[in-house]
Design a protein around this motif. Structure first.
Motif, PDB file in Angstrom:
ATOM      1  N   LEU A  34       0.839  -1.327   0.155  1.00 49.14           N
ATOM      2  CA  LEU A  34      -0.089   0.107  -0.139  1.00 49.14           C
ATOM      3  C   LEU A  34       0.776   1.116   0.054  1.00 49.14           C
ATOM      4  O   LEU A  34       0.711   2.312  -0.548  1.00 49.14           O
ATOM      5  CB  LEU A  34      -0.830   0.209   1.186  1.00 49.14           C
ATOM      6  N   ILE A  35       1.767   1.272   0.646  1.00 49.25           N
ATOM      7  CA  ILE A  35       2.812   2.411   0.924  1.00 49.25           C
ATOM      8  C   ILE A  35       3.648   2.592  -0.442  1.00 49.25           C
ATOM      9  O   ILE A  35       3.897   3.640  -0.796  1.00 49.25           O
ATOM     10  CB  ILE A  35       3.776   2.207   2.118  1.00 49.25           C
ATOM     11  N   THR A  36       4.056   1.538  -0.881  1.00 53.84           N
ATOM     12  CA  THR A  36       4.813   1.712  -2.362  1.00 53.84           C
ATOM     13  C   THR A  36       3.713   2.199  -3.419  1.00 53.84           C
ATOM     14  O   THR A  36       4.144   2.925  -4.205  1.00 53.84           O
ATOM     15  CB  THR A  36       5.083   0.142  -2.811  1.00 53.84           C
ATOM     16  N   TYR A  37       2.511   1.587  -3.248  1.00 59.13           N
ATOM     17  CA  TYR A  37       1.408   2.064  -4.380  1.00 59.13           C
ATOM     18  C   TYR A  37       1.322   3.768  -4.015  1.00 59.13           C
ATOM     19  O   TYR A  37       1.008   4.341  -5.069  1.00 59.13           O
ATOM     20  CB  TYR A  37       0.101   1.186  -4.098  1.00 59.13           C
ATOM     21  N   PHE A  38       0.911   4.039  -3.014  1.00 57.03           N
ATOM     22  CA  PHE A  38       0.647   5.544  -2.815  1.00 57.03           C
ATOM     23  C   PHE A  38       1.813   6.642  -2.796  1.00 57.03           C
ATOM     24  O   PHE A  38       1.530   7.762  -3.162  1.00 57.03           O
ATOM     25  CB  PHE A  38      -0.189   5.642  -1.481  1.00 57.03           C
ATOM     26  N   THR A  39       3.057   6.090  -2.588  1.00 58.52           N
ATOM     27  CA  THR A  39       4.141   7.012  -2.638  1.00 58.52           C
ATOM     28  C   THR A  39       5.103   6.771  -3.910  1.00 58.52           C
ATOM     29  O   THR A  39       5.985   7.713  -4.180  1.00 58.52           O
ATOM     30  CB  THR A  39       5.073   6.545  -1.473  1.00 58.52           C
ATOM     31  N   SER A  40       4.904   5.902  -4.717  1.00 58.56           N
ATOM     32  CA  SER A  40       5.585   5.773  -5.917  1.00 58.56           C
ATOM     33  C   SER A  40       5.194   6.798  -6.951  1.00 58.56           C
ATOM     34  O   SER A  40       4.009   7.225  -7.155  1.00 58.56           O
ATOM     35  CB  SER A  40       5.106   4.294  -6.636  1.00 58.56           C
ATOM     36  N   GLN A  60       6.438   6.848  -9.864  1.00 54.28           N
ATOM     37  CA  GLN A  60       6.158   6.149 -11.383  1.00 54.28           C
ATOM     38  C   GLN A  60       4.586   5.478 -11.386  1.00 54.28           C
ATOM     39  O   GLN A  60       3.943   5.514 -10.305  1.00 54.28           O
ATOM     40  CB  GLN A  60       7.106   4.746 -11.408  1.00 54.28           C
ATOM     41  N   VAL A  61       4.233   4.999 -12.649  1.00 53.47           N
ATOM     42  CA  VAL A  61       2.810   4.641 -12.736  1.00 53.47           C
ATOM     43  C   VAL A  61       2.664   3.317 -11.973  1.00 53.47           C
ATOM     44  O   VAL A  61       3.310   2.386 -11.959  1.00 53.47           O
ATOM     45  CB  VAL A  61       2.807   4.375 -14.147  1.00 53.47           C
ATOM     46  N   SER A  62       1.656   3.336 -10.938  1.00 53.20           N
ATOM     47  CA  SER A  62       1.457   2.196 -10.055  1.00 53.20           C
ATOM     48  C   SER A  62       0.294   1.401 -10.598  1.00 53.20           C
ATOM     49  O   SER A  62      -0.568   2.028 -11.265  1.00 53.20           O
ATOM     50  CB  SER A  62       1.334   2.456  -8.751  1.00 53.20           C
ATOM     51  N   PHE A  63       0.574   0.079 -10.533  1.00 54.82           N
ATOM     52  CA  PHE A  63      -0.796  -0.808 -10.846  1.00 54.82           C
ATOM     53  C   PHE A  63      -1.593  -0.830  -9.885  1.00 54.82           C
ATOM     54  O   PHE A  63      -1.265  -0.998  -8.705  1.00 54.82           O
ATOM     55  CB  PHE A  63      -0.217  -2.008 -11.538  1.00 54.82           C
ATOM     56  N   GLY A  64      -2.988  -0.818 -10.321  1.00 50.87           N
ATOM     57  CA  GLY A  64      -3.930  -1.106  -9.184  1.00 50.87           C
ATOM     58  C   GLY A  64      -3.971  -2.456  -8.491  1.00 50.87           C
ATOM     59  O   GLY A  64      -4.405  -2.590  -7.170  1.00 50.87           O
ATOM     60  N   PHE A  65      -3.317  -3.518  -8.984  1.00 54.34           N
ATOM     61  CA  PHE A  65      -3.046  -4.887  -8.455  1.00 54.34           C
ATOM     62  C   PHE A  65      -2.155  -4.620  -7.379  1.00 54.34           C
ATOM     63  O   PHE A  65      -2.441  -5.444  -6.379  1.00 54.34           O
ATOM     64  CB  PHE A  65      -2.180  -5.597  -9.540  1.00 54.34           C
ATOM     65  N   GLU A  66      -1.202  -3.749  -7.132  1.00 56.97           N
ATOM     66  CA  GLU A  66      -0.560  -3.505  -5.901  1.00 56.97           C
ATOM     67  C   GLU A  66      -1.441  -2.976  -4.636  1.00 56.97           C
ATOM     68  O   GLU A  66      -1.154  -3.517  -3.643  1.00 56.97           O
ATOM     69  CB  GLU A  66       0.571  -2.562  -6.174  1.00 56.97           C
ATOM     70  N   MET A  67      -2.304  -2.178  -5.105  1.00 52.52           N
ATOM     71  CA  MET A  67      -3.137  -1.807  -4.048  1.00 52.52           C
ATOM     72  C   MET A  67      -4.252  -2.803  -3.491  1.00 52.52           C
ATOM     73  O   MET A  67      -4.303  -3.097  -2.430  1.00 52.52           O
ATOM     74  CB  MET A  67      -4.102  -0.616  -4.643  1.00 52.52           C
ATOM     75  N   ILE A  68      -4.720  -3.512  -4.538  1.00 49.32           N
ATOM     76  CA  ILE A  68      -5.650  -4.742  -4.423  1.00 49.32           C
ATOM     77  C   ILE A  68      -5.023  -5.771  -3.244  1.00 49.32           C
ATOM     78  O   ILE A  68      -5.642  -6.273  -2.404  1.00 49.32           O
ATOM     79  CB  ILE A  68      -6.193  -5.420  -5.447  1.00 49.32           C
ATOM     80  N   VAL A  69      -3.601  -6.191  -3.736  1.00 50.99           N
ATOM     81  CA  VAL A  69      -2.969  -6.941  -2.940  1.00 50.99           C
ATOM     82  C   VAL A  69      -2.605  -6.571  -1.611  1.00 50.99           C
ATOM     83  O   VAL A  69      -2.725  -7.358  -0.490  1.00 50.99           O
ATOM     84  CB  VAL A  69      -1.574  -7.475  -3.744  1.00 50.99           C
ATOM     85  N   GLY A  70      -2.300  -5.110  -1.634  1.00 53.78           N
ATOM     86  CA  GLY A  70      -1.892  -4.540  -0.267  1.00 53.78           C
ATOM     87  C   GLY A  70      -3.185  -4.660   0.711  1.00 53.78           C
ATOM     88  O   GLY A  70      -2.960  -4.831   1.909  1.00 53.78           O
ATOM     89  N   ILE A  71      -4.192  -4.155   0.236  1.00 55.95           N
ATOM     90  CA  ILE A  71      -5.671  -4.372   0.999  1.00 55.95           C
ATOM     91  C   ILE A  71      -5.931  -5.646   1.433  1.00 55.95           C
ATOM     92  O   ILE A  71      -6.292  -5.809   2.634  1.00 55.95           O
ATOM     93  CB  ILE A  71      -6.645  -3.583   0.088  1.00 55.95           C
ATOM     94  N   ALA A  72      -5.728  -6.642   0.546  1.00 57.86           N
ATOM     95  CA  ALA A  72      -6.023  -8.122   0.799  1.00 57.86           C
ATOM     96  C   ALA A  72      -5.195  -8.562   1.790  1.00 57.86           C
ATOM     97  O   ALA A  72      -5.565  -9.044   3.083  1.00 57.86           O
ATOM     98  CB  ALA A  72      -6.038  -8.760  -0.187  1.00 57.86           C
TER      99      ALA A  72
END
Length: 193
Positions: free
Chosen positions: A57-63, A65-77
């Protein structure tokens, strides 16, 4: 045998010995502290999942670069499951028993294969290793199917099974090595004469 094959063979033996020693240590811990081990395993898995999820989640929101929604889904799960396991550790005991049971089944299957190697080398009591390994496989399957019954007792028996697997693995490796060396020496003597 070529140097590369000798190196691979030596590496495989070293890995098998390290695995066997790890089984013995983990087995004794499970025998003497069954309740603490089961809860500790649950908290460890829960903590690891939570950290992994938060990291995603931190990587997704602080990156930048273009982040994939998949990272956020995996992070939340992962975070959700991790927190759930930390709040309710008993809920994943069955999963842990299943993982340990599968590991024991795999290792016992390897021991069965080794017992047939002992038979081919002419070892008289090869069948003892075969029978005990087969019984341990049956027990491991039962543990996977009925994880909720007598959790502490199952943990102790799993600990005993792990100790046996470790000692059995070390013994089989040593015995196979001894007999293989003996046969190699005898064949060299025949070639000389």
């Amino acid at each position: 045998m070529s140097k590369s094959k000798n190196k691979k063979h030596g590496k495989a033996i070293s890995t098998a010995i390290i695995s066997a020693l790890a089984y013995i240590v983990l087995g004794f811990v499970m025998i003497f502290y069954p309740d603490k081990v089961s809860i500790a395993l649950c908290y460890t898995l829960g903590g690891a999942l939570t950290v992994y999820g938060l990291f995603n989640l931190i990587t997704y929101f602080t990156s930048k670069q273009v982040s994939f929604g998949f990272e956020m889904i995996v992070g939340i799960a992962a975070t959700a499951f991790g927190v759930f396991f930390l709040i309710s550790p008993q809920s994943i005991l069955g999963m842990i028993f299943a993982i340990i049971g599968i590991l024991i089944i795999v290792d016992s299957t390897i021991d069965i294969k080794r017992s047939f190697q002992l038979k081919s080398l002419g070892v008289k009591y090869w069948w003892i290793s075969f029978v005990v390994s087969a019984l341990i496989i049956i027990f491991a399957i039962t543990t996977i199917i009925f994880p909720g019954f007598f959790a502490d007792i199952i943990m102790i028996i799993l600990g005993i099974a792990l100790v046996y697997e470790g000692i059995s693995g070390l013994t089989l490796i040593a015995t196979i090595g001894h007999y293989a060396k003996k046969i190699s020496n005898e064949s060299q003597m025949i070639n000389i004469t």
